[in-house]
Design a protein around this motif. Structure first.
Motif, short mmCIF file in Angstrom:
data_model
loop_
_atom_site.label_atom_id
_atom_site.label_comp_id
_atom_site.label_asym_id
_atom_site.label_seq_id
_atom_site.Cartn_x
_atom_site.Cartn_y
_atom_site.Cartn_z
N LEU A 121 29.47 20.16 -54.20
CA LEU A 121 28.68 19.29 -53.32
C LEU A 121 29.24 17.88 -53.19
O LEU A 121 28.75 17.09 -52.39
CB LEU A 121 27.22 19.23 -53.81
N HIS B 242 31.17 19.38 -50.01
CA HIS B 242 30.59 20.44 -49.18
C HIS B 242 29.07 20.27 -49.04
O HIS B 242 28.41 19.72 -49.94
CB HIS B 242 30.90 21.82 -49.77
N LYS B 243 28.54 20.73 -47.93
CA LYS B 243 27.11 20.62 -47.65
C LYS B 243 26.35 21.75 -48.34
O LYS B 243 26.85 22.87 -48.46
CB LYS B 243 26.88 20.66 -46.14
N LYS B 244 25.12 21.43 -48.75
CA LYS B 244 24.34 22.42 -49.50
C LYS B 244 24.06 23.67 -48.68
O LYS B 244 24.11 24.80 -49.19
CB LYS B 244 23.02 21.81 -49.98
N ASP B 245 23.77 23.50 -47.38
CA ASP B 245 23.47 24.68 -46.58
C ASP B 245 24.70 25.58 -46.45
O ASP B 245 24.59 26.81 -46.33
CB ASP B 245 22.91 24.31 -45.21
N SER C 260 33.70 20.47 -44.68
CA SER C 260 32.54 20.21 -45.54
C SER C 260 31.43 21.23 -45.30
O SER C 260 30.71 21.58 -46.23
CB SER C 260 32.02 18.79 -45.33
N GLY C 261 31.31 21.72 -44.07
CA GLY C 261 30.23 22.66 -43.78
C GLY C 261 30.68 23.95 -43.12
O GLY C 261 29.87 24.67 -42.54
#
Length: 382
Positions: free
Chosen positions: A58, A61-64, A136-137
């Motif tokens: 994280l 990177h994004k949590k979703d 990141s996502g």
């Protein structure tokens, strides 16, 4: 001088999309076997990787996205959600246990980082890493999580270091660049085949960063069919200038070897000469400017039989201050792999260039590359 360390464990071979996908981590085992069979890599040089934690992932990177990767790896992410996360595409198919297996590659790179940052060594290599297209996502270009970006942010946050990222893969290091595009605490440097012909289509000279990060993204796009001499001269001049300008505390280098003339996915024309020189020059730069601090990761390389093991071996040899070997590869290595090879298996450390195609536009290509270098140097001097 502290001896370098080599991060490896068979668990790193489990990052595998499917049986026909070009990204094949068997190249990692082959490289390790080659170095061990030649007597260049000892058991006490090897350290085992750990997995990256969610909190570490994280950092960039994004949590979703993490949740999506976990679900996709368990077969529970709805098909209509896959595409928005770059999952289950032709390049980056979903696979069972995707989160667990991907976090091991990131953790391997962080294992190398901690070994250097905690003073156990000055130099460490984690060839399982180098997944520079991860965003990141979103997954992209064979890359789920971006180990180099996580490692850079980890060094910034935990150790307060200025990090120089050096990428010599044939493909532009887009994921790492965009994640740090507005930062003046990280410099991203990428020399790669021009995006006119090759994925991801980015990495032009005009991509220089934004806001506080303006001037901290450095790109050297080279023309298709670029050969050793042009590539190496441009690389050495521009990289040292970038390092002098940025004054990093540590270098992390991504060492894709898909710029080799036998790689099936790119259009560059480098031979083993370049892949001997690249890590030796990065090593020299680290000794000169970052007190010897250097972390090396892997990257692209899709001819696993003829190219990757010999070229990646040069990274460890450079770190270990061992001259590039000449002559026949070790017999135990040849006995282990050549019978299974679907192509002519190399017998020597250096390339047998009988199949090397002479480049008819050499002068024109060299001139275009020099022009790119001159423009990049103007940026670096401004």
């Amino acid at each position: 001088m502290k001896k370098p360390l080599y991060v490896y464990d068979d668990s790193l071979l489990k990052y595998r999309f499917n049986s026909t996908h070009p990204f094949n981590q068997m190249r990692l085992k082959m490289t390790t076997d080659l170095l061990q069979d030649a007597g260049f890599l000892k058991d006490d040089d090897i350290i085992k990787p750990r997995g990256a934690t969610d909190d570490e992932l994280l950092l960039v990177h994004k949590k979703d996205f993490l949740d999506a990767v976990k679900a996709a790896g368990e077969g529970t992410l709805p098909e209509d959600k896959m595409e928005s996360y770059g999952l289950n595409t032709e390049d980056t198919p979903s696979f069972t246990g995707m989160h667990e297996k991907s976090r091991m590659l990131v953790g391997a790179t962080l294992t190398a980082v901690d070994a250097v940052m905690e003073g156990r060594t000055d130099k460490a290599v984690s060839l399982a890493g180098g997944l520079h297209h991860g965003f990141s996502g979103r997954a992209s270009g064979f890359c789920v999580y971006n180990d180099s970006a996580v490692a850079i942010e980890y060094m910034r946050k935990k150790y307060s270091k200025r990090v120089m990222y050096v990428d010599t893969d044939a493909h532009h290091g887009d994921g790492v660049q965009w994640i740090f595009y507005d930062s003046n605490e990280v410099m991203t440097y990428s020399i790669h085949e021009t995006g006119r012909y090759l994925f991801p289509g980015t990495g032009s000279l005009t991509e220089r960063g934004t806001a506080e990060g303006f001037g901290f993204a450095v790109n050297l796009p080279v023309d298709a069919f670029t050969e050793d001499e042009s590539f190496i001269s441009i690389f050495k001049e521009s990289l040292e200038a970038a390092i002098i300008k940025f004054k990093p505390d540590i270098i992390i280098s991504q060492n894709g070897v898909d710029a080799h003339y036998r790689d099936p996915m790119t259009h560059l024309s480098l031979t083993s000469r370049s892949f001997e020189e690249i890590p030796r020059f990065v090593c020299e730069m680290s000794d000169k400017y970052t007190d010897g601090k250097w972390i090396a990761v892997g990257g692209g390389g899709y001819n696993i039989w003829q190219v990757v093991p010999r070229m990646w071996a040069q990274i460890w040899l450079a770190m270990s201050d061992i001259d590039a070997p000449r002559g026949r590869l070790p017999e135990p290595y040849l006995d282990k792999y050549q019978m299974d090879s679907p192509v002519d298996f190399p017998q020597d450390w250096e390339d047998d260039t009988h199949d090397y195609q002479e480049i008819p536009r050499r002068a024109e290509i060299t001139e275009k590359n020099e022009s790119s270098l001159n423009r990049a140097m103007l940026h670096l001097e401004s």
